[in-house]
Design a protein around this motif. Sequence first.
Motif, PDB file in Angstrom:
ATOM      1  N   LEU A   1       0.826  -1.205   0.000  1.00 11.49           N
ATOM      2  CA  LEU A   1       0.000   0.000   0.000  1.00 11.49           C
ATOM      3  C   LEU A   1       0.863   1.259   0.000  1.00 11.49           C
ATOM      4  O   LEU A   1       0.536   2.242  -0.676  1.00 11.49           O
ATOM      5  N   THR A   2       1.971   1.229   0.724  1.00  6.70           N
ATOM      6  CA  THR A   2       2.842   2.404   0.731  1.00  6.70           C
ATOM      7  C   THR A   2       3.476   2.631  -0.635  1.00  6.70           C
ATOM      8  O   THR A   2       3.659   3.773  -1.059  1.00  6.70           O
ATOM      9  N   ILE A   3       3.786   1.549  -1.365  1.00  4.70           N
ATOM     10  CA  ILE A   3       4.322   1.699  -2.720  1.00  4.70           C
ATOM     11  C   ILE A   3       3.283   2.362  -3.627  1.00  4.70           C
ATOM     12  O   ILE A   3       3.586   3.305  -4.358  1.00  4.70           O
TER      13      ILE A   3
ATOM     14  N   THR B   1       2.728   6.062  -2.482  1.00  2.00           N
ATOM     15  CA  THR B   1       3.892   6.915  -2.700  1.00  2.00           C
ATOM     16  C   THR B   1       4.196   7.099  -4.177  1.00  2.00           C
ATOM     17  O   THR B   1       4.418   8.217  -4.641  1.00  2.00           O
ATOM     18  N   ARG B   2       4.208   6.021  -4.928  1.00  2.00           N
ATOM     19  CA  ARG B   2       4.658   6.083  -6.323  1.00  2.00           C
ATOM     20  C   ARG B   2       3.562   6.468  -7.300  1.00  2.00           C
ATOM     21  O   ARG B   2       3.845   7.070  -8.327  1.00  2.00           O
ATOM     22  N   TYR B   3       2.317   6.082  -7.009  1.00  4.88           N
ATOM     23  CA  TYR B   3       1.229   6.346  -7.945  1.00  4.88           C
ATOM     24  C   TYR B   3       0.163   7.293  -7.398  1.00  4.88           C
ATOM     25  O   TYR B   3      -0.561   7.901  -8.174  1.00  4.88           O
TER      26      TYR B   3
ATOM     27  N   GLY C   1       1.283  13.448  -0.736  1.00  2.72           N
ATOM     28  CA  GLY C   1       0.687  12.125  -0.770  1.00  2.72           C
ATOM     29  C   GLY C   1       0.696  11.516   0.616  1.00  2.72           C
ATOM     30  O   GLY C   1       1.218  12.100   1.573  1.00  2.72           O
ATOM     31  N   PHE C   2       0.131  10.345   0.700  1.00  7.90           N
ATOM     32  CA  PHE C   2      -0.027   9.682   1.988  1.00  7.90           C
ATOM     33  C   PHE C   2       0.722   8.352   2.039  1.00  7.90           C
ATOM     34  O   PHE C   2       0.274   7.399   2.654  1.00  7.90           O
ATOM     35  N   GLY C   3       1.884   8.303   1.422  1.00  4.90           N
ATOM     36  CA  GLY C   3       2.697   7.094   1.413  1.00  4.90           C
ATOM     37  C   GLY C   3       3.241   6.720   2.779  1.00  4.90           C
ATOM     38  O   GLY C   3       3.544   5.548   3.035  1.00  4.90           O
ATOM     39  N   ASN C   4       3.362   7.693   3.674  1.00 10.33           N
ATOM     40  CA  ASN C   4       3.837   7.408   5.035  1.00 10.33           C
ATOM     41  C   ASN C   4       2.771   6.743   5.899  1.00 10.33           C
ATOM     42  O   ASN C   4       3.101   6.062   6.869  1.00 10.33           O
TER      43      ASN C   4
ATOM     44  N   VAL D   1      11.179  -2.253   3.104  1.00 12.35           N
ATOM     45  CA  VAL D   1      10.660  -3.037   1.975  1.00 12.35           C
ATOM     46  C   VAL D   1       9.879  -2.139   1.022  1.00 12.35           C
ATOM     47  O   VAL D   1      10.049  -2.215  -0.200  1.00 12.35           O
ATOM     48  N   GLY D   2       9.033  -1.277   1.559  1.00  8.20           N
ATOM     49  CA  GLY D   2       8.252  -0.365   0.720  1.00  8.20           C
ATOM     50  C   GLY D   2       9.140   0.558  -0.101  1.00  8.20           C
ATOM     51  O   GLY D   2       8.884   0.797  -1.284  1.00  8.20           O
ATOM     52  N   ASP D   3      10.212   1.063   0.513  1.00  7.49           N
ATOM     53  CA  ASP D   3      11.099   1.966  -0.213  1.00  7.49           C
ATOM     54  C   ASP D   3      11.894   1.234  -1.287  1.00  7.49           C
ATOM     55  O   ASP D   3      11.954   1.681  -2.432  1.00  7.49           O
ATOM     56  N   LEU D   4      12.502   0.115  -0.928  1.00  2.72           N
ATOM     57  CA  LEU D   4      13.341  -0.603  -1.889  1.00  2.72           C
ATOM     58  C   LEU D   4      12.535  -1.147  -3.063  1.00  2.72           C
ATOM     59  O   LEU D   4      12.942  -1.023  -4.222  1.00  2.72           O
ATOM     60  N   LEU D   5      11.386  -1.751  -2.777  1.00  2.89           N
ATOM     61  CA  LEU D   5      10.542  -2.247  -3.867  1.00  2.89           C
ATOM     62  C   LEU D   5       9.954  -1.096  -4.678  1.00  2.89           C
ATOM     63  O   LEU D   5       9.800  -1.207  -5.899  1.00  2.89           O
TER      64      LEU D   5
END
Length: 184
Positions: free
Chosen positions: A32-34, A37-39, A52-55, A76-80
Motif C-alpha cells: 500500500l505504501t508503494i 507513494t509512487r502512484y 501524498g499519503f505514502g507514510n 521493503v516499501g522503499d526498496l521495492l
Amino acid sequence: MAISHKSSKTGFITQSRLSTRKLVMASLLAGLTIILTRYGSIMLAGGTIRLGFGNLPVILSGILLGPIGGALTGIVGDLLGVLVLSQGGFHPGFTLSAALTGFIPGLVVALNHKKKFSFLNIVLANLLVYLVISLGLNTLWLTQLIGKSFFVLLPARGLAQGIVTVITIFLIYFLSKFFKYWEN
C-alpha cells in the motif's frame, strides 16, 4: 509457522513474535505504501515536495507491529518502490528515512502500550515523523541530490508536509478504531 525472537523486558523492548499474520499485514502495508507513494502522490516544486499519503501505511505498521515491524515495512516499501517506479533514483538516505518512519511510531506506542491507539500516541508519533523525517532528514537528502540549500527548501516543505501530517493524524486515528480489534 511462526518465527519468533525473544528479547528482555528491560526498557521499551518486550517479547515479540513475528507471526504469519504480522508478516502478511506488513506485506500488505508495504504494498500500500508503494501504491500511495509512487502512484497516488503528486510532485511539486521541481521534485522537492511530494504531496501524498505514502507514510500512512508505514506509520500504521509501526503502531500495529512495533518498531522493528514498522522499520522493516518502511525498508521493503522503499526498496521495492524504487524498483517499481524510481522517481529520481536510489538514495540510501531515503531508505533510512522510510525505516525510521515505521520505527518512531512503533517506539512511541511501545513506550505507552497500554494506550496504544490513543490520540496522544498518534499525534506524537506523527509529529516526530514530521519533524525528524519530513523536515529534517528528507530535506537533507534532497539538498544532497539537487544542490539547493536546506533552508531554501525548508519553508515550502514545512508547509506542505505540515498539512499532510495533520490529515494523516486524523486518518490514522479514524483507522485505528478498526485496528483495535486486530491484536496479537
